[in-house]
Structure formats: C-alpha cells, structure tokens
Design a protein around this motif. Sequence first.
Motif, short mmCIF file in Angstrom:
data_model
loop_
_atom_site.label_atom_id
_atom_site.label_comp_id
_atom_site.label_asym_id
_atom_site.label_seq_id
_atom_site.Cartn_x
_atom_site.Cartn_y
_atom_site.Cartn_z
N TRP A 1 48.53 43.50 26.86
CA TRP A 1 49.05 42.21 27.33
C TRP A 1 50.41 42.32 28.02
CZ3 TRP A 1 46.84 37.80 28.29
CH2 TRP A 1 45.62 37.50 27.68
N HIS A 2 50.97 43.50 28.13
CA HIS A 2 52.27 43.68 28.79
C HIS A 2 52.17 44.78 29.84
CE1 HIS A 2 53.27 41.63 25.03
NE2 HIS A 2 54.24 41.08 25.73
N ARG A 3 51.38 44.50 30.86
CA ARG A 3 51.08 45.49 31.89
C ARG A 3 52.07 45.44 33.05
NH1 ARG A 3 48.69 49.43 30.17
NH2 ARG A 3 48.13 49.93 32.30
N GLY A 4 52.68 44.32 33.30
CA GLY A 4 53.62 44.24 34.41
C GLY A 4 53.29 43.14 35.39
N THR A 5 52.03 42.76 35.46
CA THR A 5 51.65 41.62 36.30
C THR A 5 50.78 40.68 35.46
OG1 THR A 5 49.59 42.58 37.15
CG2 THR A 5 51.62 43.03 38.41
N ARG A 6 50.87 39.41 35.77
CA ARG A 6 50.10 38.43 35.02
C ARG A 6 48.60 38.68 35.16
NH1 ARG A 6 51.76 32.28 34.78
NH2 ARG A 6 53.66 33.46 34.57
N GLU A 7 48.17 39.04 36.37
CA GLU A 7 46.75 39.28 36.61
C GLU A 7 46.22 40.43 35.74
OE1 GLU A 7 49.07 39.06 38.94
OE2 GLU A 7 48.51 37.35 40.18
N ASP B 1 47.63 49.93 36.77
CA ASP B 1 46.95 48.64 36.75
C ASP B 1 46.09 48.41 37.99
OD1 ASP B 1 48.21 48.13 34.38
OD2 ASP B 1 49.71 46.79 35.23
N VAL B 2 46.60 48.78 39.15
CA VAL B 2 45.84 48.54 40.38
C VAL B 2 44.52 49.30 40.36
CG1 VAL B 2 47.81 47.90 41.83
CG2 VAL B 2 47.12 50.29 41.67
N ASP B 3 44.52 50.48 39.76
CA ASP B 3 43.28 51.25 39.66
C ASP B 3 42.32 50.61 38.67
OD1 ASP B 3 44.13 53.15 41.52
OD2 ASP B 3 45.11 54.35 39.97
N VAL B 4 42.82 50.24 37.49
CA VAL B 4 41.97 49.62 36.47
C VAL B 4 41.35 48.34 37.03
CG1 VAL B 4 41.92 48.53 34.19
CG2 VAL B 4 43.25 50.63 34.55
N MET B 5 42.15 47.55 37.69
CA MET B 5 41.64 46.29 38.25
C MET B 5 40.61 46.56 39.35
SD MET B 5 45.12 44.01 38.15
CE MET B 5 44.34 42.51 38.70
N ALA B 6 40.84 47.57 40.16
CA ALA B 6 39.89 47.91 41.22
C ALA B 6 38.57 48.38 40.62
CB ALA B 6 40.47 48.98 42.14
N TRP B 7 38.61 49.13 39.53
CA TRP B 7 37.37 49.57 38.89
C TRP B 7 36.65 48.37 38.28
CZ3 TRP B 7 40.69 53.53 35.82
CH2 TRP B 7 41.14 54.51 36.68
N GLN C 1 36.65 49.84 43.94
CA GLN C 1 36.80 51.29 44.01
C GLN C 1 35.84 51.89 43.00
OE1 GLN C 1 40.73 52.77 43.27
NE2 GLN C 1 41.67 51.56 44.89
N PRO C 2 35.34 53.09 43.28
CA PRO C 2 34.45 53.73 42.30
C PRO C 2 35.21 54.06 41.01
CG PRO C 2 34.71 55.10 44.28
CD PRO C 2 35.53 53.87 44.48
#
Length: 88
Positions: free
Chosen positions: A15-21, A53-59, A64-65
């Motif tokens: 819950w404390h990743r850096g961005t709300r999304e 986070d950007v990778d996890v969200m893209a997956w 992203q694959p």
Amino acid sequence: MPDQTRINRLKFRAWHRGTREADYMIGGFFDRYHTDWGETELKWFEDLLEEDDVDVMAWALQSQPTPPHFVGDLMVAMQKLDYVEIPR
C-alpha cells in the motif's frame, strides 16, 4: 499460518508504492487475496514487490509481457482487476 509480522510488512509495502494507482492495484490485490496464500504465494508476492511499479502495472494490465517467473495463477488473478476498492 504465516507470521503476522511478515503479513503486516507485506501489506505496508503493497500500500506504499509511491503512486496512488500502484497503491490501489498492488495493495488492493494483496488485501483481496492474501488470506488464501501459503508460503509459495507469499514468496511470489515478496518478489513482485521488488519490481518497479510501472512494470508490475504493465504486466497486470497486459500491456507488456509478464516475465516467466511471475506467470501463473496469481498473475492471472491480478490481471482480472476485480479486486480494486478505492477507499473514500
């Protein structure tokens, strides 16, 4: 039964990743599913939290694959996005 300290630490990190999304996506996923997890699933999630986070969200959004070591039932559940409850 998993150690409560470990669960609390995972919840905080989810819950404390850096961005709300990312907080909503990753934290919401954790809240929805973690009570059914065993050691294997907890380790998978701990490894996931080490990723950007950007990778996890893209997956999760399937833009992203997903790397082979994250492919499986948990990623499929994350990709459904039926777990995000936005706090008011």
